[in-house]
Motif scaffolding. Sequence first.
Motif, short mmCIF file in Angstrom:
data_model
loop_
_atom_site.label_atom_id
_atom_site.label_comp_id
_atom_site.label_asym_id
_atom_site.label_seq_id
_atom_site.Cartn_x
_atom_site.Cartn_y
_atom_site.Cartn_z
N TYR A 57 24.43 -18.23 -16.14
CA TYR A 57 23.92 -18.04 -14.78
C TYR A 57 22.48 -18.50 -14.70
CZ TYR A 57 27.90 -14.95 -14.00
OH TYR A 57 29.15 -14.44 -13.87
N ALA B 49 19.40 -18.27 -12.25
CA ALA B 49 18.81 -17.71 -11.03
C ALA B 49 17.40 -17.22 -11.34
CB ALA B 49 19.68 -16.57 -10.51
N TYR C 74 26.51 -7.21 -3.80
CA TYR C 74 26.27 -8.37 -4.66
C TYR C 74 26.86 -8.17 -6.06
CZ TYR C 74 23.22 -12.15 -6.55
OH TYR C 74 22.73 -13.29 -7.12
N GLY D 141 23.44 -21.59 -6.18
CA GLY D 141 23.46 -20.30 -5.49
C GLY D 141 22.77 -20.26 -4.14
N PRO D 142 22.90 -21.31 -3.32
CA PRO D 142 22.25 -21.27 -2.01
C PRO D 142 22.98 -20.30 -1.10
CG PRO D 142 23.68 -23.17 -2.12
CD PRO D 142 23.71 -22.54 -3.48
N ASN D 143 22.30 -19.86 -0.07
CA ASN D 143 22.89 -18.91 0.87
C ASN D 143 23.18 -19.60 2.19
OD1 ASN D 143 22.60 -16.73 -0.99
ND2 ASN D 143 20.41 -16.79 -0.55
N HIS E 170 15.91 -22.36 -4.99
CA HIS E 170 17.26 -22.90 -5.07
C HIS E 170 17.26 -24.29 -5.70
CE1 HIS E 170 18.03 -19.84 -1.80
NE2 HIS E 170 18.88 -19.52 -2.76
N ASP F 98 30.01 -10.17 -7.97
CA ASP F 98 29.79 -10.85 -9.25
C ASP F 98 30.78 -10.37 -10.32
OD1 ASP F 98 28.06 -13.03 -9.34
OD2 ASP F 98 26.30 -11.78 -9.06
N ASP G 15 27.04 -21.35 -13.54
CA ASP G 15 26.86 -20.86 -12.17
C ASP G 15 25.41 -21.15 -11.80
OD1 ASP G 15 25.93 -18.87 -10.21
OD2 ASP G 15 27.78 -17.74 -10.56
N HIS H 238 19.92 -7.16 -12.11
CA HIS H 238 21.23 -7.33 -11.50
C HIS H 238 22.24 -7.86 -12.53
CE1 HIS H 238 24.44 -8.85 -8.91
NE2 HIS H 238 24.26 -10.05 -9.47
N HIS I 63 28.59 -21.26 -6.39
CA HIS I 63 28.54 -19.84 -6.01
C HIS I 63 27.68 -19.57 -4.78
CE1 HIS I 63 29.89 -15.84 -6.91
NE2 HIS I 63 28.70 -15.38 -6.60
N GLY J 27 26.19 -18.05 -1.49
CA GLY J 27 26.05 -16.73 -0.87
C GLY J 27 26.58 -16.86 0.54
N GLN K 30 16.14 -11.55 -10.89
CA GLN K 30 17.50 -11.01 -10.79
C GLN K 30 18.01 -10.49 -12.13
OE1 GLN K 30 20.43 -13.10 -8.52
NE2 GLN K 30 18.93 -14.01 -7.15
#
Length: 565
Positions: free
Chosen positions: A334, A336, A312, A124-126, A135, A316, A121, A343, A161, A163, A340
């Motif tokens: 993952y 990131a 969030y 992870g851009p939004n 990113h 996940d 994963d 999280h 993934h 956002g 994070q």
Amino acid sequence: MILEVLNEQLKKVLDKLNYQAEEIKIIKSNRPDLCDYQYDGIFKLASVYHQSPIEIGIKIEEELKKIDNFNNYFDKVEFVKPGFLNINISNKLINDILIYMNNNEKLGLKQPEKKETYFLDYGGPNIAKPLHVGHMRSAIVGESVKRIIDYMGHKTISDVHLGDFGLQIGQVIYGIIKYNKNINEIDLDFLDKIYPEISLLSKQDEQIKEQCANITKDLQDGNDTYIKYWKKICEISGNDIKRIYKYLDVNFDLWYGESDAYKYILEVEKIIESQNLFEISQNAKIIDIKEKTDTKELPPLIFQKSNKAYLYGTTDIATIYQRMNDYNPDHILYFADARQSLHFTQVFRACKKSNISKNVNLEFLGFGTVNGLDGKPYKTRSGDAPKLDDLFNEVKEIFISKKESNKEMLNSDIDKIVNAILKFADLQNNREKDYIFDIAKFSEVVGKTGPYILYTYLRINKMVLNENVENISQNIYNNYDRELRKKMIEFDLSLNNAFKEKAPSIIAEYIYDLCVLLNTFYQNNHINGLNNDLNKTDWIYILKLSTKVLKEMFNLLMIDVPTKM
Ligand code: ARG
């Protein structure tokens, strides 16, 4: 391969002497001035067998010297007090391995006994927010690790993934309504402007903030109009994201987003509910994830807010549930920002506690921040929301301005160099650390830079391109030559470590070291001045193989070679 060959010979000797070592592990010498490789296991044997290390060491040395075809493997083996075995390998062994590398796919890399599935994963851009440097880091570190795992012979599946279902969408829809936009008027320019505008307004005005949150919640509940806007926003922003990842040569098997997890939330909620793992706190549904061994207090995961919205962490957890059902991987990795970390701890623990993650190994590979020369998070010259496009352009400009002749280069070549500058600057760093992104420095042709490794490759490749040598002799001609060949046969040591540590920096290090050795070799052996002597043909073979090794390693870092520089 080299270590396996040596370990095998040592094992035969230890068996013969009736020593059973848990693990036979010859390693690279930490005194390269004294020997090539070393074995440090003698102390361990001494304590297991209650004998002196000297006695054991001498026996091992003697027996090793008696093996069949000693000279095929070793140049010298020597026990040194208090308990080390120093090993020099024979030139024949080096050359045999080089030939094997040249004649086999993936340079003869051994394939794993058990093939595992890795789900990665990254990216992870939004949606609707500009992609920033973080990113890019997630995308290139993730893609590189994927390529390394693939190369090792395991199965990989990558998911971007997106956002695509968070508050920013509610804010953009709020903007669409505010400006009374027709759906066909929503384009990239509009998105670029509207998100920062409404995001700022939300910070200043409680009411607007609440309205945006409500729109987001209604969207998640399936409001028709909002869904229509949302699809349009995803299409436009998604295409732009795809364009940027294409430029970086970052590819995904799956383009799922947070929104895809929503259809699993109710199932997941039931599973957690049935195990009585929810608690209610201030009207929110939470999961306590504390463990006895914690040294600091970890807050609970919030599964559902008091206004019934999911967060969030919820998506996940549902995503892990989906991935287990659809792909049943052995690992989910993952990539990131290191910030994070909490999280992911919460999500992983909640999944373990509820057995949603079954036996999968969940791993968070956090990375540090890309900083500017001032040591603060990197900003391009154009402003405070550094967009990746601006960064690409800035690197391009700086590279072109370095030399008059760079202006005449093909555009496609310049893009490859820009990629190499960015990726080699980033991937050479230990993933977890922050690093300073100094474009001027990373665009130089000297130093540990993208242009340096590309230039080295092109220089060697030009020399051997039209040559064809089928075989080599058993000679090695001098120390520059030997050091180069030895580095080449050690490519799999770096690869194995990079795989184990999930660290592209180890590959970057290998590439750089190999390039330095190639340049010293080249400066000290005037190959062009030679006639067709044996050493010339041998060297052409070696250099040609070195370009093959470099090319494979470049590919693991998504570095492509320009036609010329
Ligand atoms: N979209 C997130 C961000 O911009 C990164 C997503 C990472 N992956 C995940 N499964 N949470 O920070």
